[in-house]
Write a protein that holds these residues in place. Structure first.
Motif, PDB file in Angstrom:
ATOM      1  N   MET A 144     -15.512  89.970 109.440  1.00 51.55           N
ATOM      2  CA  MET A 144     -14.395  89.138 109.833  1.00 51.55           C
ATOM      3  C   MET A 144     -13.850  88.657 108.369  1.00 51.55           C
ATOM      4  N   PRO A 145     -12.559  88.497 108.377  1.00 53.35           N
ATOM      5  CA  PRO A 145     -12.093  87.976 107.209  1.00 53.35           C
ATOM      6  C   PRO A 145     -11.866  86.470 107.406  1.00 53.35           C
ATOM      7  N   ASP A 146     -11.585  85.679 106.159  1.00 53.61           N
ATOM      8  CA  ASP A 146     -11.355  84.324 106.079  1.00 53.61           C
ATOM      9  C   ASP A 146     -10.213  84.142 107.164  1.00 53.61           C
ATOM     10  N   VAL A 147     -10.286  83.025 108.236  1.00 57.18           N
ATOM     11  CA  VAL A 147      -9.308  82.965 108.856  1.00 57.18           C
ATOM     12  C   VAL A 147      -9.024  81.416 109.235  1.00 57.18           C
ATOM     13  N   ILE A 148      -7.826  80.912 109.467  1.00 55.51           N
ATOM     14  CA  ILE A 148      -7.452  79.728 110.011  1.00 55.51           C
ATOM     15  C   ILE A 148      -7.613  79.407 111.315  1.00 55.51           C
ATOM     16  N   GLN A 149      -8.485  78.604 111.884  1.00 55.11           N
ATOM     17  CA  GLN A 149      -8.536  78.406 113.168  1.00 55.11           C
ATOM     18  C   GLN A 149      -8.614  76.923 113.617  1.00 55.11           C
ATOM     19  N   GLU A 150      -7.664  76.479 114.670  1.00 53.84           N
ATOM     20  CA  GLU A 150      -7.916  75.133 115.067  1.00 53.84           C
ATOM     21  C   GLU A 150      -9.076  74.677 115.665  1.00 53.84           C
ATOM     22  N   ARG A 151      -9.739  74.016 115.091  1.00 57.97           N
ATOM     23  CA  ARG A 151     -11.048  73.243 115.509  1.00 57.97           C
ATOM     24  C   ARG A 151     -11.041  71.984 115.754  1.00 57.97           C
ATOM     25  N   ALA A 152     -11.265  71.400 116.866  1.00 57.94           N
ATOM     26  CA  ALA A 152     -11.116  70.119 117.470  1.00 57.94           C
ATOM     27  C   ALA A 152      -9.742  69.313 117.068  1.00 57.94           C
ATOM     28  N   GLY A 153      -8.711  70.361 117.047  1.00 57.21           N
ATOM     29  CA  GLY A 153      -7.348  70.167 116.933  1.00 57.21           C
ATOM     30  C   GLY A 153      -6.887  69.880 115.175  1.00 57.21           C
ATOM     31  N   VAL A 154      -7.788  70.529 114.518  1.00 51.28           N
ATOM     32  CA  VAL A 154      -7.516  70.318 113.129  1.00 51.28           C
ATOM     33  C   VAL A 154      -7.565  71.742 112.526  1.00 51.28           C
ATOM     34  N   PRO A 155      -6.544  72.191 111.876  1.00 53.27           N
ATOM     35  CA  PRO A 155      -6.518  73.503 111.134  1.00 53.27           C
ATOM     36  C   PRO A 155      -7.692  73.628 110.210  1.00 53.27           C
ATOM     37  N   VAL A 156      -8.656  74.660 110.257  1.00 51.24           N
ATOM     38  CA  VAL A 156      -9.849  74.916 109.482  1.00 51.24           C
ATOM     39  C   VAL A 156      -9.597  76.366 109.054  1.00 51.24           C
ATOM     40  N   LEU A 157      -9.814  76.562 107.645  1.00 51.14           N
ATOM     41  CA  LEU A 157     -10.018  77.834 107.118  1.00 51.14           C
ATOM     42  C   LEU A 157     -11.486  78.094 107.124  1.00 51.14           C
ATOM     43  N   VAL A 158     -11.863  79.085 108.203  1.00 47.54           N
ATOM     44  CA  VAL A 158     -13.220  79.344 108.328  1.00 47.54           C
ATOM     45  C   VAL A 158     -13.524  80.758 107.529  1.00 47.54           C
ATOM     46  N   CYS A 159     -14.406  80.408 106.497  1.00 50.99           N
ATOM     47  CA  CYS A 159     -14.679  81.376 105.668  1.00 50.99           C
ATOM     48  C   CYS A 159     -15.790  82.347 106.180  1.00 50.99           C
ATOM     49  N   ASP A 160     -15.587  83.723 106.105  1.00 46.77           N
ATOM     50  CA  ASP A 160     -16.491  84.699 106.517  1.00 46.77           C
ATOM     51  C   ASP A 160     -17.729  84.579 105.555  1.00 46.77           C
ATOM     52  N   PRO A 161     -18.811  84.763 106.397  1.00 51.00           N
ATOM     53  CA  PRO A 161     -20.078  84.575 105.551  1.00 51.00           C
ATOM     54  C   PRO A 161     -20.244  85.746 104.708  1.00 51.00           C
ATOM     55  N   ASP A 162     -19.930  86.830 104.889  1.00 48.65           N
ATOM     56  CA  ASP A 162     -19.997  87.940 104.016  1.00 48.65           C
ATOM     57  C   ASP A 162     -18.787  88.125 103.160  1.00 48.65           C
ATOM     58  N   GLY A 163     -17.853  87.290 103.130  1.00 55.55           N
ATOM     59  CA  GLY A 163     -16.904  87.395 102.004  1.00 55.55           C
ATOM     60  C   GLY A 163     -17.232  87.148 100.619  1.00 55.55           C
ATOM     61  N   PRO A 164     -16.288  87.219  99.541  1.00 51.49           N
ATOM     62  CA  PRO A 164     -16.753  87.250  98.221  1.00 51.49           C
ATOM     63  C   PRO A 164     -17.336  85.714  97.853  1.00 51.49           C
ATOM     64  N   PRO A 165     -18.493  85.831  96.932  1.00 49.85           N
ATOM     65  CA  PRO A 165     -19.072  84.567  96.666  1.00 49.85           C
ATOM     66  C   PRO A 165     -18.219  83.636  95.817  1.00 49.85           C
ATOM     67  N   VAL A 166     -18.414  82.288  95.972  1.00 51.76           N
ATOM     68  CA  VAL A 166     -17.881  81.342  95.194  1.00 51.76           C
ATOM     69  C   VAL A 166     -18.882  81.278  93.761  1.00 51.76           C
ATOM     70  N   THR A 167     -18.460  81.630  92.713  1.00 53.55           N
ATOM     71  CA  THR A 167     -19.424  81.731  91.598  1.00 53.55           C
ATOM     72  C   THR A 167     -18.513  80.864  90.340  1.00 53.55           C
ATOM     73  N   THR A 168     -17.263  80.555  90.508  1.00 50.29           N
ATOM     74  CA  THR A 168     -16.518  80.136  89.571  1.00 50.29           C
ATOM     75  C   THR A 168     -15.318  79.178  90.066  1.00 50.29           C
ATOM     76  N   GLU A 169     -14.730  78.440  89.112  1.00 52.49           N
ATOM     77  CA  GLU A 169     -13.849  77.535  89.735  1.00 52.49           C
ATOM     78  C   GLU A 169     -12.556  78.215  90.339  1.00 52.49           C
ATOM     79  N   GLN A 170     -12.539  79.422  89.615  1.00 50.54           N
ATOM     80  CA  GLN A 170     -11.367  80.173  90.095  1.00 50.54           C
ATOM     81  C   GLN A 170     -11.459  80.660  91.483  1.00 50.54           C
ATOM     82  N   ASP A 171     -12.903  80.885  91.803  1.00 53.12           N
ATOM     83  CA  ASP A 171     -13.124  81.306  93.222  1.00 53.12           C
ATOM     84  C   ASP A 171     -12.492  80.356  94.110  1.00 53.12           C
ATOM     85  N   ALA A 172     -13.259  79.162  93.728  1.00 58.97           N
ATOM     86  CA  ALA A 172     -12.573  77.815  94.705  1.00 58.97           C
ATOM     87  C   ALA A 172     -11.209  77.678  94.809  1.00 58.97           C
TER      88      ALA A 172
END
Length: 138
Positions: free
Chosen positions: A1-29
């Motif tokens: 599953m790719p990172d996807v924006i979902q409405e959760r409890a009425g708030v738009p949340v970018l839910v990141c895929d657990p198997d997506g690219p790692p966050v290893t640098t500030e640029q990744d963030a």
């Protein structure tokens, strides 16, 4: 599953895929922040996506990443079990405790816990919480 924006409890949340690219640098963030600008207010990042240096506070990586999200007025939520990291660091335990008291960065065990944190609730004394968790009067 790719990172996807979902409405959760009425708030738009970018839910990141657990198997997506790692966050290893500030640029990744910053890449996640850019994706969130498509309409999300919260970015939910699974623990599996975060480099181990995020949990070693001496690296300052967590602070740099957290500050990026605060600067861009987005909430960062770390989702998953960090028990092993907490057991190894009293400083991390303190950071998690204080972060979970704020409205900017949260550590939650799963998406259900995130939903519970996001759900609007009437606070004692009246009012509903604002996005930063502070009650409003109305």
């Amino acid at each position: 599953m790719p990172d996807v924006i979902q409405e959760r409890a009425g708030v738009p949340v970018l839910v990141c895929d657990p198997d997506g690219p790692p966050v290893t640098t500030e640029q990744d963030a910053l890449d996640l922040i850019g994706s969130a600008f498509l309409g999300a207010q919260v970015v939910a990042v699974p623990v599996s996506r975060l480099d181990a240096s995020f949990f070693a506070l001496g690296t300052r990586f967590a602070g740099e990443i957290m500050q990026k999200f605060v600067n861009y007025r987005l909430r960062l939520v770390v989702v998953g079990d960090i028990g092993e990291h907490l057991a190894a660091s009293s400083a991390l335990r303190a950071l998690v405790h204080e972060s979970n008291r704020s409205g900017h960065v949260w550590f939650v065990p799963d998406l259900d816990a995130l939903d519970a944190r996001l759900a609007p609730a009437v606070r004692p004394g009246g009012g509903t919480p604002t996005p930063d968790g502070a009650p409003t009067r109305g």
